[in-house]
Design a protein around this motif. Structure first.
Motif, mmCIF file in Angstrom:
data_model
loop_
_atom_site.group_PDB
_atom_site.id
_atom_site.type_symbol
_atom_site.label_atom_id
_atom_site.label_comp_id
_atom_site.label_asym_id
_atom_site.label_seq_id
_atom_site.Cartn_x
_atom_site.Cartn_y
_atom_site.Cartn_z
ATOM 1 N N GLN A 27 0.788 -1.211 0.128
ATOM 2 C CA GLN A 27 -0.112 0.078 -0.083
ATOM 3 C C GLN A 27 0.938 1.153 -0.092
ATOM 4 O OE1 GLN A 27 -2.388 -0.396 3.329
ATOM 5 N NE2 GLN A 27 -3.761 -2.017 2.394
ATOM 6 N N TYR A 28 0.310 2.172 -0.460
ATOM 7 C CA TYR A 28 1.182 3.540 -0.589
ATOM 8 C C TYR A 28 0.211 4.460 -0.838
ATOM 9 C CZ TYR A 28 -0.065 3.783 -5.575
ATOM 10 O OH TYR A 28 -0.531 3.553 -6.681
ATOM 11 N N ASP A 29 0.804 5.737 -0.393
ATOM 12 C CA ASP A 29 -0.144 7.044 -0.211
ATOM 13 C C ASP A 29 0.209 7.843 -1.463
ATOM 14 O OD1 ASP A 29 -1.694 9.281 0.518
ATOM 15 O OD2 ASP A 29 0.017 10.062 1.921
ATOM 16 N N GLU A 30 -0.714 8.078 -2.346
ATOM 17 C CA GLU A 30 -0.522 8.727 -3.647
ATOM 18 C C GLU A 30 -0.297 10.116 -3.487
ATOM 19 O OE1 GLU A 30 -3.073 9.191 -8.021
ATOM 20 O OE2 GLU A 30 -3.825 7.981 -6.168
ATOM 21 N N ALA A 31 -0.759 10.672 -2.550
ATOM 22 C CA ALA A 31 -0.616 12.137 -2.262
ATOM 23 C C ALA A 31 0.739 12.342 -1.892
ATOM 24 C CB ALA A 31 -1.456 12.745 -1.162
ATOM 25 N N SER A 32 1.345 11.543 -0.871
ATOM 26 C CA SER A 32 2.717 11.796 -0.982
ATOM 27 C C SER A 32 3.699 11.401 -1.962
ATOM 28 C CB SER A 32 3.378 10.854 0.369
ATOM 29 O OG SER A 32 3.298 9.417 0.110
ATOM 30 N N THR A 34 2.715 12.274 -5.105
ATOM 31 C CA THR A 34 2.548 13.574 -5.943
ATOM 32 C C THR A 34 3.502 14.710 -5.368
ATOM 33 O OG1 THR A 34 0.246 12.759 -6.459
ATOM 34 C CG2 THR A 34 0.961 14.999 -6.894
ATOM 35 N N THR A 35 3.621 15.076 -3.985
ATOM 36 C CA THR A 35 4.265 15.859 -3.581
ATOM 37 C C THR A 35 5.704 15.807 -3.660
ATOM 38 O OG1 THR A 35 4.231 14.997 -1.327
ATOM 39 C CG2 THR A 35 2.575 16.512 -1.828
ATOM 40 N N GLU A 36 6.086 14.569 -3.593
ATOM 41 C CA GLU A 36 7.743 13.909 -3.935
ATOM 42 C C GLU A 36 7.874 14.358 -5.099
ATOM 43 O OE1 GLU A 36 9.996 13.070 -1.734
ATOM 44 O OE2 GLU A 36 8.619 13.470 0.064
ATOM 45 N N PHE A 37 7.135 14.128 -6.142
ATOM 46 C CA PHE A 37 7.682 14.337 -7.712
ATOM 47 C C PHE A 37 7.193 15.371 -8.208
ATOM 48 C CE2 PHE A 37 8.117 9.762 -7.196
ATOM 49 C CZ PHE A 37 9.167 9.449 -7.765
ATOM 50 N N GLN A 38 6.666 16.461 -7.380
ATOM 51 C CA GLN A 38 6.299 17.713 -7.991
ATOM 52 C C GLN A 38 7.336 18.530 -8.950
ATOM 53 O OE1 GLN A 38 3.153 18.868 -7.756
ATOM 54 N NE2 GLN A 38 3.655 20.726 -9.043
ATOM 55 N N GLU A 39 8.578 18.533 -8.224
ATOM 56 C CA GLU A 39 9.660 19.223 -8.859
ATOM 57 C C GLU A 39 10.060 18.457 -10.247
ATOM 58 O OE1 GLU A 39 13.057 19.547 -6.559
ATOM 59 O OE2 GLU A 39 12.078 20.450 -4.818
ATOM 60 N N VAL A 40 10.120 16.975 -10.275
ATOM 61 C CA VAL A 40 10.335 16.413 -11.447
ATOM 62 C C VAL A 40 9.212 16.744 -12.681
ATOM 63 C CG1 VAL A 40 10.538 14.161 -12.360
ATOM 64 C CG2 VAL A 40 11.489 14.503 -10.116
ATOM 65 N N THR A 41 7.919 16.821 -11.984
ATOM 66 C CA THR A 41 6.938 17.120 -12.887
ATOM 67 C C THR A 41 6.771 18.515 -13.586
ATOM 68 O OG1 THR A 41 5.345 15.770 -11.678
ATOM 69 C CG2 THR A 41 4.316 17.332 -13.284
ATOM 70 N N GLU A 42 7.355 19.244 -12.815
ATOM 71 C CA GLU A 42 7.649 20.895 -13.145
ATOM 72 C C GLU A 42 8.826 20.684 -14.056
ATOM 73 O OE1 GLU A 42 8.250 22.991 -9.916
ATOM 74 O OE2 GLU A 42 6.237 23.037 -9.071
ATOM 75 N N LEU A 43 9.946 20.203 -14.140
ATOM 76 C CA LEU A 43 10.861 20.197 -14.972
ATOM 77 C C LEU A 43 10.529 19.413 -16.344
ATOM 78 C CD1 LEU A 43 14.013 20.286 -15.604
ATOM 79 C CD2 LEU A 43 14.527 18.089 -14.682
ATOM 80 N N GLU A 44 9.885 18.435 -15.965
ATOM 81 C CA GLU A 44 9.227 17.956 -17.149
ATOM 82 C C GLU A 44 8.141 18.655 -18.272
ATOM 83 O OE1 GLU A 44 6.280 13.710 -18.665
ATOM 84 O OE2 GLU A 44 6.474 14.455 -16.538
ATOM 85 N N ASN A 45 7.580 19.140 -17.585
ATOM 86 C CA ASN A 45 6.453 20.256 -18.219
ATOM 87 C C ASN A 45 7.292 21.455 -19.008
ATOM 88 O OD1 ASN A 45 4.326 18.794 -17.717
ATOM 89 N ND2 ASN A 45 3.909 20.076 -15.838
ATOM 90 N N ALA A 46 8.371 21.829 -18.183
ATOM 91 C CA ALA A 46 9.349 22.885 -18.811
ATOM 92 C C ALA A 46 10.040 22.286 -20.080
ATOM 93 C CB ALA A 46 10.278 23.406 -17.770
#
Length: 141
Positions: A27-32, A34-46
């Protein structure tokens, strides 16, 4: 001997029962996440918004030279051979594995020389065994 085998069996059964897997392990927490990978997502979008491509040639001369050097590596030659590392591989490869093989202070040429020396030792030993499989004569069997 039977006592040793019995105690090893008990130890293995104990270890196997202790390492039981439960459903909560997966089991894992999807919200955690998402917050951990927020910087990676921003870099990917840029990168996606600027049409970034790894296939495009770099604009910098230094990067272009580095990419050219990586595209055509210089092959290993006899001039690059480190004879000390070769001797570690040929004569005493079990100790040489620790002295040269996994030592982070050694260069790639030294490590390659060690592996070449070890390979030559294996080939020479195999040829020697094939030529004379029983060097001490017959054993009477």
């Amino acid at each position: 001997m039977k006592k040793i085998l019995l105690s090893l069996c008990f130890a293995l059964v104990g270890l196997a029962s202790h390492a039981a897997v439960t459903a909560t392990d997966f089991q894992y927490d999807e919200a955690s996440f998402t917050t951990e990978f927020q910087e990676v997502t921003e870099l990917e979008n840029a990168l996606l918004s600027s049409n970034f491509s790894l296939n495009a040639l770099p604009e910098s001369d230094r990067l272009a030279g580095y990419m050219q050097a990586m595209a055509s590596p210089v092959p290993f030659s006899i001039d690059d051979m480190d004879w000390t590392a070769f001797a570690w591989g040929f004569c005493c490869w079990p100790v040489g594995f620790f002295v040269v093989g996994i030592n982070s202070n050694k260069t790639s040429d030294q490590k390659l020389s060690f592996w070449i020396g070890m390979g030559v030792s294996v080939v020479v030993s195999a040829i020697s065994y094939i030529a004379n499989p029983n060097p001490f004569g017959t054993t009477g069997m």
